[in-house]
Design a protein around this motif. Structure first.
Motif: not given
Length: 380
Positions: A254-255, A261, A267, A269-270, A285
């Motif tokens: 995803s990252y 990130m 990130p 979208s944490i 994330g």
């Protein structure tokens, strides 16, 4: 008085002498049995370690849902005819993974993923068979040392539970909208595999020395170091479970930047409001972020434990902690590489195998802090 001896009478050669007590009576007649059981456990250890690696490859190749039924006995035989293969493929075509993700597959494509899952399950059957044959043989020959029957049964019981957990995991991806198994069930399955591996390794360590040696060695245990090693072991286990959550939802892809990130400390979208508490299991994330932070904390704690362990008065114990710390550093570097390269299966599987090595090395350091080797005491 003729039957009495004078106090000045010399004892003749015919006077019976009492035998001096022999040391190590607790192990008398069991040395060979301990070695044989230890060798058997080593075979089981190798098979379980291989099982973890094959399981990782099964997950990385998205093969885990290719067999949609649980047949512990009859499932040992793979499809033998074209009709058998078509029947298995038809079952796979009925689940969401095929319908949503793999509808392009033909029979030959299906065979490739089927063999991974079949091999994984077959290896589980082999492990169960090796345990059963070995245990029953030692039991029938009365070669199991006192206090060890329960331990060996415990390993077999854990193996049986692991088989049930494996099916519980697979069943989560066969219905509804799931195209993969539930990540928390995957973590449970992998975690139990490491628990089994840990117990086998610990028993191998114990059987490597005689009981009298272990009792003597325990007098020199380093209690504080043992406690630190126990904490390190639990911390590593937590990271292994989080790593399984990462693998379960492909969060490693995803990252792919580091140390940030998505160009940020946190990130983007944490936290997804619609997921709620499920963010901790289903948000790539957040799950990857937790895995990274836990890795940093594990490294920091590992440095502290290593600094204490390397100063042990026992050179073998100090060396064991150093070996575990080196493995930890290697695992951190490999984890970063896994992220930067987008978690290709070749790198990801090495990351998982190195986790097995790290787990065993921490166990070894913990064992030696409890049962130090007497011949390795450093001279002042």
């Amino acid at each position: 008085m003729s039957g009495k001896r004078s106090i000045f009478e010399e004892v003749g050669e015919t006077t019976p002498r009492r035998e001096a007590p022999q040391g190590g009576m607790i192990d008398k007649g069991r040395g060979r049995a301990r070695s044989a059981i230890r060798l058997w456990l080593m075979v089981l250890f190798a098979l379980v370690a291989l099982m973890i690696a094959v399981g990782g490859l099964t997950r990385l190749t998205d093969s885990g849902l290719s067999i949609t039924e649980w047949k512990p006995l009859t499932g040992a035989l793979p499809p033998l005819t074209t009709a058998d293969w078509e029947a298995e493929f038809a079952l796979y075509q009925a689940i969401p993974e095929f319908q949503v993700q793999n509808s392009w597959m033909q029979l030959e494509d299906f065979k490739a993923i089927y063999w991974w899952e079949w091999g994984h399950r077959q290896l589980g059957r082999v492990i169960g068979l090796v345990w059963a044959v070995g245990f029953l043989a030692f039991l029938a020959l009365r070669k199991i040392p006192a206090g060890w029957t329960g331990r060996l049964v415990f390993i077999g019981a854990l193996g049986g539970v692991q088989g049930a957990v494996g099916w519980w995991m697979v069943s989560s991806g066969l219905t509804g909208t799931m195209t993969d198994v539930a990540s928390y069930r995957l973590a449970t399955h992998l975690g139990l595999a490491f628990v089994i591996l840990g117990f086998i390794a610990w028993y191998i360590f114990l059987l490597g020395r005689e009981e009298r040696e272990l009792m003597q060695a325990r007098r020199g245990k380093e209690a504080k170091l043992f406690g630190l090693a126990t904490g390190w072991l639990h911390f590593a286990f937590l990271q292994i479970l989080i790593g399984a959550l990462v693998a379960g939802i492909d969060a490693g892809r995803s990252y792919t930047d580091w140390p940030l990130m998505g160009g940020q400390v946190l990130p983007p979208s944490i936290w997804l409001a619609d997921l709620g508490w499920r963010n901790f299991f289903e948000n790539p994330g957040l799950v990857q972020f937790i895995h990274r932070i836990t890795g940093y904390l594990l490294l920091a704690f590992g440095i502290m434990v290593w600094m204490r362990g390397r100063r042990s008065a026992n050179s073998a114990t100090g060396a064991a902690f150093t070996a575990a710390f080196v493995a930890l550093c290697g695992q951190v570097v490999l984890g970063i590489a896994t992220v930067l390269y987008g978690a290709p299966w070749q790198v990801a599987i090495v990351h998982q195998v190195l986790a097995v090595l790290l787990w065993v090395l921490i166990l070894r350091a913990r064992f030696l802090s409890l049962y130090p080797l007497p011949q390795s005491i450093r001279r002042a």
